[in-house]
Enzyme design. Structure first.
Site, PDB file in Angstrom:
ATOM      1  N   ARG A  39     -13.203 -46.745  21.568  1.00  0.00           N
ATOM      2  CA  ARG A  39     -13.154 -47.926  20.671  1.00  0.00           C
ATOM      3  C   ARG A  39     -14.064 -49.098  21.394  1.00  0.00           C
ATOM      4  O   ARG A  39     -13.922 -50.241  21.313  1.00  0.00           O
ATOM      5  CB  ARG A  39     -11.501 -48.640  21.272  1.00  0.00           C
ATOM      6  CG  ARG A  39     -10.513 -47.828  20.760  1.00  0.00           C
ATOM      7  CD  ARG A  39     -10.445 -47.770  19.086  1.00  0.00           C
ATOM      8  NE  ARG A  39      -8.978 -47.121  18.679  1.00  0.00           N
ATOM      9  CZ  ARG A  39      -8.894 -45.857  18.655  1.00  0.00           C
ATOM     10  NH1 ARG A  39      -9.880 -45.181  18.799  1.00  0.00           N
ATOM     11  NH2 ARG A  39      -7.760 -45.292  18.322  1.00  0.00           N
ATOM     12  N   SER A  46      -3.109 -50.831  16.405  1.00  0.00           N
ATOM     13  CA  SER A  46      -3.124 -51.013  17.939  1.00  0.00           C
ATOM     14  C   SER A  46      -3.676 -52.211  18.242  1.00  0.00           C
ATOM     15  O   SER A  46      -4.824 -52.542  17.804  1.00  0.00           O
ATOM     16  CB  SER A  46      -3.638 -49.906  18.628  1.00  0.00           C
ATOM     17  OG  SER A  46      -3.389 -48.543  18.152  1.00  0.00           O
ATOM     18  N   GLU A  84      -7.735 -54.532  21.763  1.00  0.00           N
ATOM     19  CA  GLU A  84      -8.682 -53.880  20.919  1.00  0.00           C
ATOM     20  C   GLU A  84      -9.233 -54.852  19.716  1.00  0.00           C
ATOM     21  O   GLU A  84     -10.195 -54.844  19.044  1.00  0.00           O
ATOM     22  CB  GLU A  84      -7.789 -52.553  20.189  1.00  0.00           C
ATOM     23  CG  GLU A  84      -9.104 -51.873  19.087  1.00  0.00           C
ATOM     24  CD  GLU A  84      -7.970 -50.808  18.290  1.00  0.00           C
ATOM     25  OE1 GLU A  84      -7.678 -49.947  19.216  1.00  0.00           O
ATOM     26  OE2 GLU A  84      -8.148 -50.801  17.412  1.00  0.00           O
TER      27      GLU A  84
HETATM   28  P1  FAD Z   1     -13.014 -56.034  10.256  1.00  0.00           P
HETATM   29  O1  FAD Z   1     -11.458 -56.344  10.718  1.00  0.00           O
HETATM   30  O2  FAD Z   1     -13.135 -56.751   8.944  1.00  0.00           O
HETATM   31  O3  FAD Z   1     -13.741 -56.492  11.364  1.00  0.00           O
HETATM   32  C1  FAD Z   1     -13.707 -55.917  12.706  1.00  0.00           C
HETATM   33  C2  FAD Z   1     -14.900 -56.551  13.498  1.00  0.00           C
HETATM   34  O4  FAD Z   1     -16.172 -55.995  13.111  1.00  0.00           O
HETATM   35  C3  FAD Z   1     -14.839 -57.837  13.494  1.00  0.00           C
HETATM   36  O5  FAD Z   1     -15.514 -58.431  14.843  1.00  0.00           O
HETATM   37  C4  FAD Z   1     -16.285 -58.314  12.526  1.00  0.00           C
HETATM   38  O6  FAD Z   1     -16.737 -59.435  12.701  1.00  0.00           O
HETATM   39  C5  FAD Z   1     -16.976 -56.912  12.798  1.00  0.00           C
HETATM   40  N1  FAD Z   1     -17.678 -56.192  11.454  1.00  0.00           N
HETATM   41  C6  FAD Z   1     -17.116 -56.037  10.266  1.00  0.00           C
HETATM   42  N2  FAD Z   1     -17.912 -55.350   9.700  1.00  0.00           N
HETATM   43  C7  FAD Z   1     -19.235 -55.806  10.195  1.00  0.00           C
HETATM   44  C8  FAD Z   1     -20.527 -54.977   9.781  1.00  0.00           C
HETATM   45  N3  FAD Z   1     -20.754 -54.504   8.532  1.00  0.00           N
HETATM   46  N4  FAD Z   1     -21.594 -55.321  10.711  1.00  0.00           N
HETATM   47  C9  FAD Z   1     -21.306 -55.804  11.884  1.00  0.00           C
HETATM   48  N5  FAD Z   1     -20.104 -56.375  12.256  1.00  0.00           N
HETATM   49  C10 FAD Z   1     -18.935 -56.010  11.211  1.00  0.00           C
HETATM   50  N6  FAD Z   1      -8.637 -48.094  14.199  1.00  0.00           N
HETATM   51  C11 FAD Z   1      -8.910 -46.946  14.710  1.00  0.00           C
HETATM   52  O7  FAD Z   1      -9.853 -46.903  15.530  1.00  0.00           O
HETATM   53  N7  FAD Z   1      -8.001 -45.907  14.706  1.00  0.00           N
HETATM   54  C12 FAD Z   1      -6.693 -46.048  13.851  1.00  0.00           C
HETATM   55  O8  FAD Z   1      -6.017 -45.107  13.876  1.00  0.00           O
HETATM   56  C13 FAD Z   1      -6.841 -47.212  13.265  1.00  0.00           C
HETATM   57  N8  FAD Z   1      -5.493 -47.241  12.737  1.00  0.00           N
HETATM   58  C14 FAD Z   1      -5.238 -48.742  12.202  1.00  0.00           C
HETATM   59  C15 FAD Z   1      -3.889 -48.884  11.530  1.00  0.00           C
HETATM   60  C16 FAD Z   1      -3.650 -49.929  10.837  1.00  0.00           C
HETATM   61  C17 FAD Z   1      -2.352 -50.085   9.893  1.00  0.00           C
HETATM   62  C18 FAD Z   1      -4.546 -51.150  11.018  1.00  0.00           C
HETATM   63  C19 FAD Z   1      -3.982 -52.221  10.109  1.00  0.00           C
HETATM   64  C20 FAD Z   1      -5.864 -51.068  11.509  1.00  0.00           C
HETATM   65  C21 FAD Z   1      -6.049 -49.778  12.199  1.00  0.00           C
HETATM   66  N9  FAD Z   1      -7.069 -49.631  12.823  1.00  0.00           N
HETATM   67  C22 FAD Z   1      -7.419 -48.428  13.440  1.00  0.00           C
HETATM   68  C23 FAD Z   1      -8.096 -50.702  13.277  1.00  0.00           C
HETATM   69  C24 FAD Z   1      -8.999 -50.778  12.026  1.00  0.00           C
HETATM   70  O9  FAD Z   1      -8.663 -50.295  10.836  1.00  0.00           O
HETATM   71  C25 FAD Z   1     -10.512 -50.399  12.399  1.00  0.00           C
HETATM   72  O10 FAD Z   1     -10.984 -50.900  13.448  1.00  0.00           O
HETATM   73  C26 FAD Z   1     -11.338 -50.766  11.215  1.00  0.00           C
HETATM   74  O11 FAD Z   1     -12.700 -50.090  11.382  1.00  0.00           O
HETATM   75  C27 FAD Z   1     -11.898 -52.233  10.847  1.00  0.00           C
HETATM   76  O12 FAD Z   1     -12.578 -52.302   9.647  1.00  0.00           O
HETATM   77  P2  FAD Z   1     -12.789 -53.596   8.753  1.00  0.00           P
HETATM   78  O13 FAD Z   1     -13.504 -53.541   7.707  1.00  0.00           O
HETATM   79  O14 FAD Z   1     -11.258 -53.968   8.620  1.00  0.00           O
HETATM   80  O15 FAD Z   1     -13.092 -54.469  10.149  1.00  0.00           O
HETATM   81  N1  EPU Z   2       4.733 -44.486  22.810  1.00  0.00           N
HETATM   82  C1  EPU Z   2       6.053 -44.858  23.330  1.00  0.00           C
HETATM   83  N2  EPU Z   2       6.534 -46.047  22.736  1.00  0.00           N
HETATM   84  C2  EPU Z   2       5.771 -46.555  21.529  1.00  0.00           C
HETATM   85  C3  EPU Z   2       4.663 -46.089  21.321  1.00  0.00           C
HETATM   86  C4  EPU Z   2       4.112 -45.095  21.765  1.00  0.00           C
HETATM   87  O1  EPU Z   2       6.327 -44.684  24.226  1.00  0.00           O
HETATM   88  O2  EPU Z   2       6.519 -47.703  21.249  1.00  0.00           O
HETATM   89  C5  EPU Z   2       4.387 -43.007  23.455  1.00  0.00           C
HETATM   90  C6  EPU Z   2       4.550 -42.047  22.459  1.00  0.00           C
HETATM   91  O3  EPU Z   2       5.522 -41.585  22.517  1.00  0.00           O
HETATM   92  C7  EPU Z   2       3.205 -41.016  22.605  1.00  0.00           C
HETATM   93  C8  EPU Z   2       2.262 -42.068  23.177  1.00  0.00           C
HETATM   94  O4  EPU Z   2       2.752 -43.118  23.452  1.00  0.00           O
HETATM   95  O5  EPU Z   2       3.632 -40.187  23.825  1.00  0.00           O
HETATM   96  C9  EPU Z   2       1.119 -42.317  22.146  1.00  0.00           C
HETATM   97  O6  EPU Z   2       1.554 -42.753  21.062  1.00  0.00           O
HETATM   98  P1  EPU Z   2       0.899 -42.457  19.698  1.00  0.00           P
HETATM   99  O7  EPU Z   2       0.548 -40.876  19.249  1.00  0.00           O
HETATM  100  O8  EPU Z   2       1.661 -43.173  18.450  1.00  0.00           O
HETATM  101  O9  EPU Z   2      -0.594 -43.017  19.523  1.00  0.00           O
HETATM  102  P2  EPU Z   2      -1.047 -44.407  20.277  1.00  0.00           P
HETATM  103  O10 EPU Z   2      -1.682 -44.186  21.685  1.00  0.00           O
HETATM  104  O11 EPU Z   2      -0.176 -45.487  20.353  1.00  0.00           O
HETATM  105  C10 EPU Z   2      -3.571 -44.131  19.299  1.00  0.00           C
HETATM  106  C11 EPU Z   2      -4.623 -45.055  18.912  1.00  0.00           C
HETATM  107  C12 EPU Z   2      -4.325 -45.105  17.479  1.00  0.00           C
HETATM  108  C13 EPU Z   2      -4.390 -43.551  16.632  1.00  0.00           C
HETATM  109  C14 EPU Z   2      -3.307 -42.987  17.478  1.00  0.00           C
HETATM  110  C15 EPU Z   2      -3.181 -41.360  16.805  1.00  0.00           C
HETATM  111  C16 EPU Z   2      -5.596 -46.482  20.644  1.00  0.00           C
HETATM  112  C17 EPU Z   2      -5.421 -47.656  21.148  1.00  0.00           C
HETATM  113  N3  EPU Z   2      -4.605 -46.315  19.706  1.00  0.00           N
HETATM  114  O12 EPU Z   2      -2.469 -44.625  19.353  1.00  0.00           O
HETATM  115  O13 EPU Z   2      -5.325 -45.972  16.746  1.00  0.00           O
HETATM  116  O14 EPU Z   2      -4.138 -43.772  15.270  1.00  0.00           O
HETATM  117  O15 EPU Z   2      -3.593 -42.881  18.805  1.00  0.00           O
HETATM  118  O16 EPU Z   2      -4.407 -40.924  17.297  1.00  0.00           O
HETATM  119  O17 EPU Z   2      -6.152 -45.662  21.084  1.00  0.00           O
HETATM  120  C18 EPU Z   2      -5.721 -48.311  16.387  1.00  0.00           C
HETATM  121  O18 EPU Z   2      -6.827 -47.955  17.032  1.00  0.00           O
HETATM  122  O19 EPU Z   2      -5.695 -49.345  15.768  1.00  0.00           O
HETATM  123  C19 EPU Z   2      -4.989 -47.079  16.205  1.00  0.00           C
HETATM  124  C20 EPU Z   2      -3.843 -47.159  15.366  1.00  0.00           C
END
Ligand code: FAD
Ligand code: EPU
Length: 338
Positions: free
Chosen positions: A164, A238, A334
């Site tokens: 991240r 997250s 994050e």
């Molecule tokens: P924004 O929120 O618009 O911007 C994020 C940051 O990047 C800000 O600081 C912004 O200024 C900067 N930025 C944006 N675009 C640019 C650019 N072109 N150049 C320079 N800086 C820029 N993330 C994960 O890693 N894994 C996941 O599984 C994951 N699951 C998610 C699930 C949900 C439901 C949600 C809501 C979010 C999740 N995220 C996850 C977080 C998010 O989707 C990612 O971080 C994504 O890459 C953000 O993209 P965005 O375009 O919305 O960025």
């Molecule tokens: N868990 C709990 N309680 C909760 C949530 C999770 O006990 O309320 C435990 C689960 O049981 C599991 C562990 O925590 O054993 C991990 O949970 P999960 O698989 O849901 O993944 P996570 O660690 O919560 C991370 C990433 C996600 C990504 C998923 C799948 C980070 C900060 N988050 O979540 O990324 O989608 O793994 O790979 O690394 C994001 O970055 O926004 C994001 C959603």
């Protein structure tokens, strides 16, 4: 370039926070970037670049200019029998790009299906999910240097990708706008289904042969069952990173909390799921008026509708304090706080 004045950011952030921007500019070219950063009437204003707003927490209105990146275009740059080099405009939607790859049989991003946001923000924090990180398919990117207006290439080593994290979230924060990203994708995919949930879901789906489409669909199914949809309930995925702690610290915690979850990283370090820590500290399902902690995923802070970013920020501080007191662990956000 389209510029609107005094605009609510509610439709532009997945928390659905109703803060105002002095100006909102839609950027779809380098010329537009030149206009806001170098030449036009916005030169002296504060600026923030926004993609899909899925990883930002607006804690107040932004008096300057919010520049929404809509630089488009997907092109195949080079192709061999083995792989393909694709360039993607930073304003393209990430999940649409994943589907574009899946349809063409280009492997590498299928486990990153359904992550919200834009392609340009993906390298910012080296997005990751289900055992894959962006850096594994990343070739290079082009970024606009704010102070000079020059477009500069960055290769993998330059980006200092980590969990991240990238150089754009670290020492080069706020210095560059990512405009284009190049991906190296495989035409002979190596499926990564080592994440237990993927295997189980594929089985439930009754999948015989592994295909990019099946794996992508399995990831989509898992995500839809676990994470709240921002269209229904405001969130940014997250809120905190999963903390990495010393093995000795982990062993002490394990003695006290035998059900603690862990992902060993190397001989000395363990990653602990923050969701588990937050749940164990009693926060899961917490609700205070319009904000709270999701009742199925404690790592996701939510806005039930009319919540304020500053209150979500305060809640995140309370959670951090409680995790520090209970486990001696510092949770790092994050989400990007504005
Ligand atoms: P924004 O929120 O618009 O911007 C994020 C940051 O990047 C800000 O600081 C912004 O200024 C900067 N930025 C944006 N675009 C640019 C650019 N072109 N150049 C320079 N800086 C820029 N993330 C994960 O890693 N894994 C996941 O599984 C994951 N699951 C998610 C699930 C949900 C439901 C949600 C809501 C979010 C999740 N995220 C996850 C977080 C998010 O989707 C990612 O971080 C994504 O890459 C953000 O993209 P965005 O375009 O919305 O960025
Ligand atoms: N868990 C709990 N309680 C909760 C949530 C999770 O006990 O309320 C435990 C689960 O049981 C599991 C562990 O925590 O054993 C991990 O949970 P999960 O698989 O849901 O993944 P996570 O660690 O919560 C991370 C990433 C996600 C990504 C998923 C799948 C980070 C900060 N988050 O979540 O990324 O989608 O793994 O790979 O690394 C994001 O970055 O926004 C994001 C959603």
């Amino acid at each position: 370039m389209i510029v609107q004045q005094n605009v609510s950011l509610k439709p532009y952030n997945t928390f659905g926070l109703d803060e105002n921007a002095g100006f909102l500019a839609i950027i779809d070219s380098i010329d537009d970037l030149d206009e806001i950063y170098q030449t036009g009437r916005f030169r002296s204003q504060k600026k923030i670049i926004l993609g899909g707003g899925s990883n930002v927490l607006f804690t107040r209105g932004f008096t300057g200019i919010v520049a929404k990146n809509e630089i488009r275009g997907i092109q195949i740059q080079n192709e061999t029998e083995e792989d393909v080099l694709v360039s993607v405009g930073a304003g393209e939607n990430w999940h649409q790009f994943v589907l574009w790859c899946v349809e063409r049989g280009f492997g590498g991003v299928e486990n990153l299906s359904l992550i919200p946001g834009t392609v340009g923000a993906a390298p910012m924090q080296n997005i990751g999910a289900y055992g894959v990180e962006l850096k594994e398919v990343f070739h290079s990117l082009e970024a606009y240097e704010i102070k000079s207006g020059k477009t500069i290439p960055f290769y993998k080593e330059d980006c200092k990708f980590d969990y991240r994290f990238s150089v754009f979230k670290g020492e080069l924060k706020d210095e560059f706008v990512i405009t284009k990203v190049f991906f190296k994708l495989s035409k002979k995919p190596n499926f990564n289904i080592s994440y237990g949930a993927i295997k189980d879901t594929l089985e439930e789906m009754g999948v015989g042969e592994l295909t990019l489409k099946n794996v992508s669909q399995a990831v989509i199914n898992i995500r839809q069952s676990k994470l709240p949809d921002p269209m229904e309930i405001g969130n940014a995925g997250s809120f905190f990173k999963n903390p990495i702690i010393e093995k000795l610290h982990y062993e002490a915690l394990e003695a006290e909390f035998p059900d603690i979850k862990s992902y060993p990283l190397d001989d000395d370090h363990i990653k602990v799921p923050a969701g588990w820590l937050i749940e164990k500290a009693g926060w899961k399902g917490y609700k205070d008026g319009e904000i709270g902690v999701h009742d199925r995923q404690a790592l996701v802070l939510v806005n039930f509708g009319q919540g304020r970013g500053k209150d979500l920020f305060k809640l995140s501080q309370h959670i951090q304090k409680s995790i520090q007191q209970k486990f001696g662990i510092e949770l790092e956000r994050e989400v990007n706080v504005v």
